[in-house]
Design an enzyme around this catalytic site. Sequence first.
Site, PDB file in Angstrom:
ATOM      1  N   SER A   1     103.467 -67.625 -42.076  1.00  0.00           N
ATOM      2  CA  SER A   1     102.795 -68.176 -40.925  1.00  0.00           C
ATOM      3  C   SER A   1     104.077 -68.667 -39.890  1.00  0.00           C
ATOM      4  CB  SER A   1     102.069 -69.255 -41.157  1.00  0.00           C
ATOM      5  OG  SER A   1     101.447 -69.659 -39.808  1.00  0.00           O
TER       6      SER A   1
ATOM      7  N   LYS B   1     101.904 -63.926 -40.017  1.00  0.00           N
ATOM      8  CA  LYS B   1     100.736 -64.197 -39.148  1.00  0.00           C
ATOM      9  C   LYS B   1     101.435 -65.076 -37.831  1.00  0.00           C
ATOM     10  CE  LYS B   1      98.191 -68.283 -39.829  1.00  0.00           C
ATOM     11  NZ  LYS B   1      97.273 -69.120 -40.953  1.00  0.00           N
ATOM     12  N   LEU B   2     101.082 -64.770 -36.806  1.00  0.00           N
ATOM     13  CA  LEU B   2     101.699 -65.293 -35.431  1.00  0.00           C
ATOM     14  C   LEU B   2     100.735 -66.461 -34.911  1.00  0.00           C
ATOM     15  CD1 LEU B   2     102.993 -62.083 -33.479  1.00  0.00           C
ATOM     16  CD2 LEU B   2     104.172 -63.646 -35.167  1.00  0.00           C
ATOM     17  N   LYS B   3     101.159 -67.564 -34.571  1.00  0.00           N
ATOM     18  CA  LYS B   3     100.450 -68.695 -33.972  1.00  0.00           C
ATOM     19  C   LYS B   3     100.289 -68.262 -32.770  1.00  0.00           C
ATOM     20  CE  LYS B   3      99.434 -71.799 -37.357  1.00  0.00           C
ATOM     21  NZ  LYS B   3      97.993 -71.991 -37.777  1.00  0.00           N
TER      22      LYS B   3
ATOM     23  N   ASP C   1      96.761 -66.609 -35.299  1.00  0.00           N
ATOM     24  CA  ASP C   1      95.762 -67.545 -35.498  1.00  0.00           C
ATOM     25  C   ASP C   1      96.003 -68.610 -34.460  1.00  0.00           C
ATOM     26  OD1 ASP C   1      94.395 -69.987 -36.475  1.00  0.00           O
ATOM     27  OD2 ASP C   1      95.987 -70.199 -38.313  1.00  0.00           O
TER      28      ASP C   1
ATOM     29  N   ASN D   1      93.814 -71.238 -33.920  1.00  0.00           N
ATOM     30  CA  ASN D   1      93.587 -72.881 -34.328  1.00  0.00           C
ATOM     31  C   ASN D   1      92.452 -73.403 -33.153  1.00  0.00           C
ATOM     32  OD1 ASN D   1      96.743 -73.061 -35.776  1.00  0.00           O
ATOM     33  ND2 ASN D   1      94.824 -74.059 -36.943  1.00  0.00           N
TER      34      ASN D   1
ATOM     35  N   GLU E   1      92.321 -65.159 -36.506  1.00  0.00           N
ATOM     36  CA  GLU E   1      91.708 -66.326 -37.014  1.00  0.00           C
ATOM     37  C   GLU E   1      91.611 -67.262 -36.186  1.00  0.00           C
ATOM     38  OE1 GLU E   1      94.687 -67.609 -40.089  1.00  0.00           O
ATOM     39  OE2 GLU E   1      93.678 -69.555 -40.497  1.00  0.00           O
TER      40      GLU E   1
ATOM     41  N   ASP F   1      88.826 -70.438 -40.527  1.00  0.00           N
ATOM     42  CA  ASP F   1      89.698 -71.326 -41.100  1.00  0.00           C
ATOM     43  C   ASP F   1      89.017 -72.856 -41.028  1.00  0.00           C
ATOM     44  OD1 ASP F   1      91.229 -73.338 -42.022  1.00  0.00           O
ATOM     45  OD2 ASP F   1      92.892 -72.667 -41.022  1.00  0.00           O
TER      46      ASP F   1
ATOM     47  N   LYS G   1      91.188 -73.325 -48.037  1.00  0.00           N
ATOM     48  CA  LYS G   1      92.152 -74.270 -48.204  1.00  0.00           C
ATOM     49  C   LYS G   1      91.595 -75.528 -48.996  1.00  0.00           C
ATOM     50  CE  LYS G   1      94.912 -73.633 -43.900  1.00  0.00           C
ATOM     51  NZ  LYS G   1      94.800 -73.936 -42.337  1.00  0.00           N
TER      52      LYS G   1
ATOM     53  N   GLY H   1      97.306 -72.345 -45.979  1.00  0.00           N
ATOM     54  CA  GLY H   1      98.560 -73.387 -46.168  1.00  0.00           C
ATOM     55  C   GLY H   1      98.494 -74.614 -45.341  1.00  0.00           C
TER      56      GLY H   1
HETATM   57  O1  OSB Z   1      95.771 -72.808 -39.429  1.00  0.00           O
HETATM   58  O2  OSB Z   1      96.557 -72.072 -41.160  1.00  0.00           O
HETATM   59  C1  OSB Z   1      96.512 -72.903 -40.086  1.00  0.00           C
HETATM   60  C2  OSB Z   1      99.751 -75.108 -40.739  1.00  0.00           C
HETATM   61  C3  OSB Z   1      99.125 -76.623 -40.308  1.00  0.00           C
HETATM   62  C4  OSB Z   1      97.794 -76.598 -39.691  1.00  0.00           C
HETATM   63  C5  OSB Z   1      97.185 -75.292 -39.757  1.00  0.00           C
HETATM   64  C6  OSB Z   1      97.631 -74.222 -40.243  1.00  0.00           C
HETATM   65  C7  OSB Z   1      99.193 -73.926 -40.798  1.00  0.00           C
HETATM   66  C8  OSB Z   1      99.602 -72.851 -41.198  1.00  0.00           C
HETATM   67  C9  OSB Z   1     100.732 -73.089 -42.193  1.00  0.00           C
HETATM   68  O3  OSB Z   1      99.353 -71.903 -40.594  1.00  0.00           O
HETATM   69  C10 OSB Z   1     100.584 -72.111 -43.290  1.00  0.00           C
HETATM   70  C11 OSB Z   1     101.624 -72.439 -44.326  1.00  0.00           C
HETATM   71  O4  OSB Z   1     101.542 -73.687 -44.984  1.00  0.00           O
HETATM   72  O5  OSB Z   1     102.721 -71.726 -44.429  1.00  0.00           O
HETATM   73 MG    MG Z   2      94.291 -71.376 -39.446  1.00  0.00          MG
END
Ligand code: OSB
Ligand code: MG
Length: 371
Positions: A136, A162-164, A189, A191, A215, A240, A264, A292
Amino acid sequence: MQLRSARLDEVELELVEPFETSFGIERHRRFLLLRLETDDGLEGYGECVAATEPLYSSETVATAREMIHGRFLPELLRADSLDPAQFLASTARYRGHRMAKSAVETALVDLAARAKGQSVSEYLGGRRRRVEVGVSVGIQPTIEQLVRRVGKYLEDGYRRIKLKVRPGWDAVPVRAVRRAYPDIEIWVDANQAYPPAAVERIRRWAVRERVAQVEQAFPERAIRAHAELARGAPFRVCLDESIVDAMSLEDALAAGAVTSLNVKAGRVGGLLTSRALAERARRARIPAWVGGMLESGIGRAHNVHLASLAPFTLPADLSASDRYYREDIAEPPFVLGPGSTLEVPKGPGIGVEFSERGRRRALKKSWTLLR
Ligand code: OSB
Ligand code: MG
């Protein structure tokens, strides 16, 4: 088997590099680690993924400490059973606080597995010896840095990226990564960062750049917006934050809002619930994968054991230890193996050791409760 003592540590680890998402930048991770010890000398470990600030979800280190130390542990010290399912049943009346519950439940699963001489994976019914993982990638200061970061992870051996993303950091950076690496598997992703009105805009760049999965584009309660995005989409729509229990998954499935499930343990209150959700997804013919939360080696071990279960068919957000922390709190570290995989520790229990040295360096506060 009865509990003799419980120790709750508040620790802080410095990330190898800052991790930026649509909700903020993390440079350190401060979190809780729980150690349970039974009267016959068995130990069980759990990690709480709540962060200092309530940005990913409403829980924080402080609320989790209050629930674990103030309610769950006193109850457990009086209980006549250390069965994880029994713990979930006896705390079901407490609403929410799933990350706090998960810290206790995962430690109880570790204990229960050790008591049977099994690994957590075996205890849960897992079969895989290695689990497929991806990486990620946080929001970067510049597009050049993003492309270089992705290139570095591909060189390391990660096969899915996976790109934020967030409004203002989406179509252009995703296109830059796609141009630099025409054949890689790209997930994004957000969020929860987009308003429901953004459905068509997201669809356009996601289709154009051949994004395999989008995501949590919209707020956690915006089930209808996710369903609209999923309708006829050539990419998977992953939930998520929206999925916190069996009921929220049922409703999202019925609405057609979820075509990939991020699981998770912290978000849903533990490993047993995680397993049940993944099995439900499999019956609905939807792939599940383990997400994660930048865990230390303790939480990472639990996650790797979870990912060894059959319904988890997409690569997990579980990278090698050196991608997160210079010095971890558990040994040995997880290292990336052939085919973008991590090895499932052999056990007993989580199969990694708490490092006393690591604990001393990271420890901020500690509470011990005795029977
Ligand atoms: O949305 O997946 C998420 C880390 C902190 C809070 C939310 C997310 C994440 C990650 C980290 O994407 C993934 C990792 O632990 O490698
Ligand atoms: Mg996520």
